[in-house]
Design a protein around this motif. Structure first.
Motif, mmCIF file in Angstrom:
data_model
loop_
_atom_site.group_PDB
_atom_site.id
_atom_site.type_symbol
_atom_site.label_atom_id
_atom_site.label_comp_id
_atom_site.label_asym_id
_atom_site.label_seq_id
_atom_site.Cartn_x
_atom_site.Cartn_y
_atom_site.Cartn_z
ATOM 1 N N PHE A 68 7.488 10.062 -0.667
ATOM 2 C CA PHE A 68 6.775 10.593 -1.466
ATOM 3 C C PHE A 68 6.862 10.052 -2.588
ATOM 4 C CE2 PHE A 68 3.951 13.670 -3.055
ATOM 5 C CZ PHE A 68 2.620 14.002 -1.867
ATOM 6 N N ILE A 69 7.656 9.949 -2.986
ATOM 7 C CA ILE A 69 7.718 9.767 -4.603
ATOM 8 C C ILE A 69 6.731 8.415 -5.438
ATOM 9 C CG2 ILE A 69 9.345 9.053 -6.770
ATOM 10 C CD1 ILE A 69 9.761 11.991 -5.941
ATOM 11 N N PRO A 70 6.902 7.576 -4.361
ATOM 12 C CA PRO A 70 5.837 6.099 -4.671
ATOM 13 C C PRO A 70 4.560 5.955 -4.567
ATOM 14 C CG PRO A 70 7.740 5.241 -3.751
ATOM 15 C CD PRO A 70 8.128 6.990 -3.659
ATOM 16 N N VAL A 71 3.880 7.279 -3.246
ATOM 17 C CA VAL A 71 2.186 8.035 -3.569
ATOM 18 C C VAL A 71 1.924 8.225 -5.189
ATOM 19 C CG1 VAL A 71 1.610 9.190 -2.490
ATOM 20 C CG2 VAL A 71 3.102 7.952 -1.244
ATOM 21 N N LEU A 72 2.859 8.806 -5.886
ATOM 22 C CA LEU A 72 2.509 9.974 -6.619
ATOM 23 C C LEU A 72 2.321 8.588 -7.576
ATOM 24 C CD1 LEU A 72 4.807 12.293 -6.859
ATOM 25 C CD2 LEU A 72 2.501 12.747 -6.170
ATOM 26 N N MET A 73 2.808 7.318 -7.947
ATOM 27 C CA MET A 73 2.127 6.361 -8.948
ATOM 28 C C MET A 73 1.552 5.815 -8.646
ATOM 29 S SD MET A 73 5.250 6.375 -10.407
ATOM 30 C CE MET A 73 6.899 6.878 -9.862
ATOM 31 N N PRO A 74 0.322 5.565 -9.869
ATOM 32 C CA PRO A 74 -0.716 5.549 -9.928
ATOM 33 C C PRO A 74 -1.175 3.515 -9.450
ATOM 34 C CG PRO A 74 -0.693 6.724 -12.111
ATOM 35 C CD PRO A 74 0.552 6.945 -11.286
ATOM 36 N N SER A 75 -0.192 2.657 -10.020
ATOM 37 C CA SER A 75 -0.105 1.603 -9.883
ATOM 38 C C SER A 75 -0.235 0.879 -8.571
ATOM 39 C CB SER A 75 0.980 0.657 -10.381
ATOM 40 O OG SER A 75 2.265 1.186 -10.018
ATOM 41 N N ARG A 76 0.344 2.000 -7.951
ATOM 42 C CA ARG A 76 0.983 1.405 -6.300
ATOM 43 C C ARG A 76 -0.594 1.698 -5.301
ATOM 44 N NH1 ARG A 76 6.247 2.073 -4.139
ATOM 45 N NH2 ARG A 76 5.524 1.077 -2.120
ATOM 46 N N SER A 96 0.533 -1.039 -0.050
ATOM 47 C CA SER A 96 0.100 0.086 -0.353
ATOM 48 C C SER A 96 0.926 1.181 -0.002
ATOM 49 C CB SER A 96 -0.967 -0.156 0.833
ATOM 50 O OG SER A 96 -1.334 1.379 0.795
ATOM 51 N N PRO A 97 0.693 2.317 -0.567
ATOM 52 C CA PRO A 97 1.386 3.174 -0.814
ATOM 53 C C PRO A 97 1.630 3.946 0.271
ATOM 54 C CG PRO A 97 -0.647 3.331 -2.213
ATOM 55 C CD PRO A 97 -0.470 2.227 -1.549
ATOM 56 N N LEU A 98 0.242 3.915 1.279
ATOM 57 C CA LEU A 98 0.267 4.463 2.923
ATOM 58 C C LEU A 98 1.589 4.324 3.446
ATOM 59 C CD1 LEU A 98 -3.110 4.171 3.943
ATOM 60 C CD2 LEU A 98 -1.968 6.004 3.120
ATOM 61 N N ALA A 99 2.151 3.333 3.210
ATOM 62 C CA ALA A 99 3.169 2.746 4.002
ATOM 63 C C ALA A 99 4.245 4.109 3.204
ATOM 64 C CB ALA A 99 3.825 0.989 3.515
ATOM 65 N N THR A 100 4.522 4.678 2.251
ATOM 66 C CA THR A 100 5.347 5.546 2.222
ATOM 67 C C THR A 100 5.075 6.471 2.672
ATOM 68 O OG1 THR A 100 4.817 5.685 -0.108
ATOM 69 C CG2 THR A 100 6.655 3.506 0.498
ATOM 70 N N PHE A 101 3.522 7.165 2.340
ATOM 71 C CA PHE A 101 3.354 8.301 2.847
ATOM 72 C C PHE A 101 3.514 8.236 4.279
ATOM 73 C CE2 PHE A 101 -0.859 10.919 3.762
ATOM 74 C CZ PHE A 101 -0.717 12.155 2.405
ATOM 75 N N VAL A 102 2.822 7.921 4.960
ATOM 76 C CA VAL A 102 2.905 8.526 6.414
ATOM 77 C C VAL A 102 4.137 8.810 6.802
ATOM 78 C CG1 VAL A 102 2.714 7.586 8.691
ATOM 79 C CG2 VAL A 102 1.181 6.653 7.264
ATOM 80 N N PRO A 103 5.468 7.935 6.867
ATOM 81 C CA PRO A 103 6.912 8.129 6.830
ATOM 82 C C PRO A 103 7.080 9.252 5.734
ATOM 83 C CG PRO A 103 6.861 6.335 5.949
ATOM 84 C CD PRO A 103 5.106 6.681 6.351
ATOM 85 N N SER A 104 7.060 10.012 4.994
ATOM 86 C CA SER A 104 7.337 11.372 4.060
ATOM 87 C C SER A 104 6.455 11.726 4.357
ATOM 88 C CB SER A 104 7.000 10.940 2.550
ATOM 89 O OG SER A 104 5.481 10.454 1.880
#
Length: 168
Positions: A139-147, A76-84
């Protein structure tokens, strides 16, 4: 099912945040203390000093491994969104009001020594801009729609039914 995936991502994000701030902060404090003692020549390097340095470098490698798995992994992109968001928010607070940002670091004598060391290292990472760099990279992986979409299971599409009699 999607809710559980994002809940898991949120929990993984909390772990990554703790790993970067606490683990990375502690490792930076230990490594810089050992490097400063060796560079200034205040102490001759002993086996215990070298062991502390290797432990600190191992902790940095472990934090880097967790960081890399979360950034490259298909979770889930939340895994990178929260720490970012935590790292970038703290950096913005530091840019606007450095005294307030530094006051968030635990430094009271009543706090455990390891927590104070981790806080001092996190402060070093904050003031040198490393937390901003890590926050942007997270934060970059959050911007990927495939995530945001669930992985497709294409095994059923590739399956060809065989004849009852086999190949013969």
């Amino acid at each position: 099912m999607r809710t559980l995936r994002h809940l898991g991502g949120f929990l993984i994000g909390l772990v990554v945040t703790a790993a970067v701030l606490a683990g990375g902060g502690w490792a930076v404090t230990q490594a810089t203390a050992q490097a400063a003692a060796h560079v200034t020549g205040q102490a001759t390097p002993t086996l215990a000093d070298n062991q502390q340095l290797w432990i600190a470098l191992g902790a940095m490698a472990a934090v880097g491994l967790v960081y890399g798995l979360v950034v490259a992994g298909r979770i889930s992109p939340l895994a990178t969104f929260v720490p970012s968001m935590v790292l970038l928010a703290w950096t913005v607070v530091y840019a606007l009001d450095p005294a307030r940002a530094i006051s968030l670091v635990p430094a009271e004598p009543s706090v455990n020594q390891i927590v104070r060391q981790a806080g001092a290292g996190a402060q070093t990472l904050l003031t040198t801009g490393v937390l901003a760099l890590l926050g942007v990279a997270l934060f970059i992986p959050v911007l990927m729609p495939s995530r945001w979409s669930r992985p497709q299971d294409d095994l059923d599409d590739d399956y060809e039914s065989s004849q009852e009699g086999g190949y013969y």
